[in-house]
Design a protein around this motif. Structure first.
Motif, PDB file in Angstrom:
ATOM      1  N   ALA A   4       0.758  -1.554   0.401  1.00 13.39           N
ATOM      2  CA  ALA A   4      -0.315  -0.122  -0.156  1.00 13.39           C
ATOM      3  C   ALA A   4       1.079   1.353   0.021  1.00 13.39           C
ATOM      4  CB  ALA A   4      -1.031   0.140   1.372  1.00 13.39           C
ATOM      5  N   ASP A   5       1.824   1.122   0.588  1.00 13.81           N
ATOM      6  CA  ASP A   5       3.297   2.531   0.887  1.00 13.81           C
ATOM      7  C   ASP A   5       3.396   2.274  -0.640  1.00 13.81           C
ATOM      8  OD1 ASP A   5       3.948  -0.095   1.525  1.00 13.81           O
ATOM      9  OD2 ASP A   5       4.811   1.454   3.524  1.00 13.81           O
ATOM     10  N   GLY A   6       3.341   1.430  -1.699  1.00 13.36           N
ATOM     11  CA  GLY A   6       5.409   1.339  -2.660  1.00 13.36           C
ATOM     12  C   GLY A   6       4.876   2.502  -3.494  1.00 13.36           C
ATOM     13  N   VAL A   7       6.348   2.746  -3.871  1.00 14.57           N
ATOM     14  CA  VAL A   7       6.035   4.068  -5.022  1.00 14.57           C
ATOM     15  C   VAL A   7       5.201   4.085  -6.183  1.00 14.57           C
ATOM     16  CG1 VAL A   7       7.899   5.132  -6.547  1.00 14.57           C
ATOM     17  CG2 VAL A   7       8.121   5.010  -3.679  1.00 14.57           C
ATOM     18  N   GLY A   8       4.655   4.181  -6.857  1.00 12.58           N
ATOM     19  CA  GLY A   8       3.552   4.010  -8.051  1.00 12.58           C
ATOM     20  C   GLY A   8       2.561   3.573  -7.694  1.00 12.58           C
ATOM     21  N   VAL A   9       2.078   3.281  -7.079  1.00 11.92           N
ATOM     22  CA  VAL A   9       0.877   2.419  -6.466  1.00 11.92           C
ATOM     23  C   VAL A   9      -0.047   3.453  -6.431  1.00 11.92           C
ATOM     24  CG1 VAL A   9      -0.624   1.381  -4.645  1.00 11.92           C
ATOM     25  CG2 VAL A   9       2.395   0.725  -4.940  1.00 11.92           C
ATOM     26  N   VAL A  10      -1.118   2.269  -7.244  1.00 15.50           N
ATOM     27  CA  VAL A  10      -2.979   3.234  -7.486  1.00 15.50           C
ATOM     28  C   VAL A  10      -3.520   1.648  -6.675  1.00 15.50           C
ATOM     29  CG1 VAL A  10      -4.105   3.284  -9.436  1.00 15.50           C
ATOM     30  CG2 VAL A  10      -2.111   3.993 -10.232  1.00 15.50           C
ATOM     31  N   ASP A  11      -4.749   2.700  -6.470  1.00 12.89           N
ATOM     32  CA  ASP A  11      -5.846   2.106  -5.182  1.00 12.89           C
ATOM     33  C   ASP A  11      -6.765   1.819  -6.042  1.00 12.89           C
ATOM     34  OD1 ASP A  11      -4.168   0.498  -3.349  1.00 12.89           O
ATOM     35  OD2 ASP A  11      -4.810   2.350  -1.799  1.00 12.89           O
ATOM     36  N   ALA A  12      -7.394   0.889  -7.124  1.00 16.25           N
ATOM     37  CA  ALA A  12      -8.605   1.225  -7.891  1.00 16.25           C
ATOM     38  C   ALA A  12      -9.381   0.939  -7.878  1.00 16.25           C
ATOM     39  CB  ALA A  12      -7.701   0.651  -9.756  1.00 16.25           C
ATOM     40  N   LEU A  13     -10.528   1.866  -6.950  1.00 15.03           N
ATOM     41  CA  LEU A  13     -11.522   1.287  -7.179  1.00 15.03           C
ATOM     42  C   LEU A  13     -12.763   1.343  -8.221  1.00 15.03           C
ATOM     43  CD1 LEU A  13     -13.845   0.497  -5.106  1.00 15.03           C
ATOM     44  CD2 LEU A  13     -14.129   2.755  -4.329  1.00 15.03           C
ATOM     45  N   LEU A  14     -13.271   0.141  -9.230  1.00 15.33           N
ATOM     46  CA  LEU A  14     -14.240   0.466 -10.281  1.00 15.33           C
ATOM     47  C   LEU A  14     -15.541   0.278  -9.535  1.00 15.33           C
ATOM     48  CD1 LEU A  14     -11.230  -0.339 -11.135  1.00 15.33           C
ATOM     49  CD2 LEU A  14     -12.176  -2.178 -12.293  1.00 15.33           C
ATOM     50  N   ARG A  15     -16.644   1.279  -9.769  1.00 12.44           N
ATOM     51  CA  ARG A  15     -18.318   1.219  -9.806  1.00 12.44           C
ATOM     52  C   ARG A  15     -18.571   1.307 -11.136  1.00 12.44           C
ATOM     53  NH1 ARG A  15     -18.191   6.294  -5.567  1.00 12.44           N
ATOM     54  NH2 ARG A  15     -17.238   4.509  -3.538  1.00 12.44           N
ATOM     55  N   GLY A  16     -19.889   0.384 -10.907  1.00 12.69           N
ATOM     56  CA  GLY A  16     -20.881   0.106 -12.459  1.00 12.69           C
ATOM     57  C   GLY A  16     -21.862   0.783 -12.115  1.00 12.69           C
ATOM     58  N   PRO A  17     -22.234   0.830 -13.410  1.00 11.55           N
ATOM     59  CA  PRO A  17     -24.237   1.448 -12.677  1.00 11.55           C
ATOM     60  C   PRO A  17     -25.008   0.421 -12.720  1.00 11.55           C
ATOM     61  CG  PRO A  17     -23.732   1.126 -15.593  1.00 11.55           C
ATOM     62  CD  PRO A  17     -22.013   0.610 -14.523  1.00 11.55           C
ATOM     63  N   ASN A  18     -24.883  -1.126 -12.243  1.00 13.85           N
ATOM     64  CA  ASN A  18     -25.557  -1.652 -11.281  1.00 13.85           C
ATOM     65  C   ASN A  18     -24.971  -1.431  -9.768  1.00 13.85           C
ATOM     66  OD1 ASN A  18     -23.152  -3.211 -11.571  1.00 13.85           O
ATOM     67  ND2 ASN A  18     -23.838  -5.094 -12.260  1.00 13.85           N
TER      68      ASN A  18
END
Length: 93
Positions: A4-18
């Motif tokens: 979590a604390d790494g360089v270049g890290v993205v926490d991606a949260l995807l949300r859909g219409p449903n």
């Protein structure tokens, strides 16, 4: 999965219409747009049995649109910033 604390890290949260969501941590200099699209399809974020090539992921600010045409780009090349990023999942027009 990178730390979590790494360089270049993205926490991606995807949300859909449903209202379905999916979350995964990516290293933005290694992982590609195709990886995000595959996550959305695998988790059913945009609905059942949706082909990843028929999806696009959109961030609000700054607005970044990711789709299959950009599939080979790393997340960094595609303009995805470090930290927590929320993607809205849409079916490509």
């Amino acid at each position: 999965e990178p730390p979590a604390d790494g360089v270049g890290v993205v926490d991606a949260l995807l949300r859909g219409p449903n209202r379905q969501t999916a979350w995964q941590r990516f290293n933005r200099s290694i992982r590609t747009v195709d990886d995000l699209l595959a996550l959305a399809a695998r988790e059913g974020v945009a609905g059942d049995d949706v082909d990843p090539t028929a999806l696009r992921l959109v961030t609000r600010a700054p607005r970044v649109v990711l789709d299959a045409a950009r599939g080979n780009e790393t997340l960094e090349e595609a303009g995805v910033k470090e930290g927590r990023v929320v993607f809205l999942t849409e079916r490509a027009p």
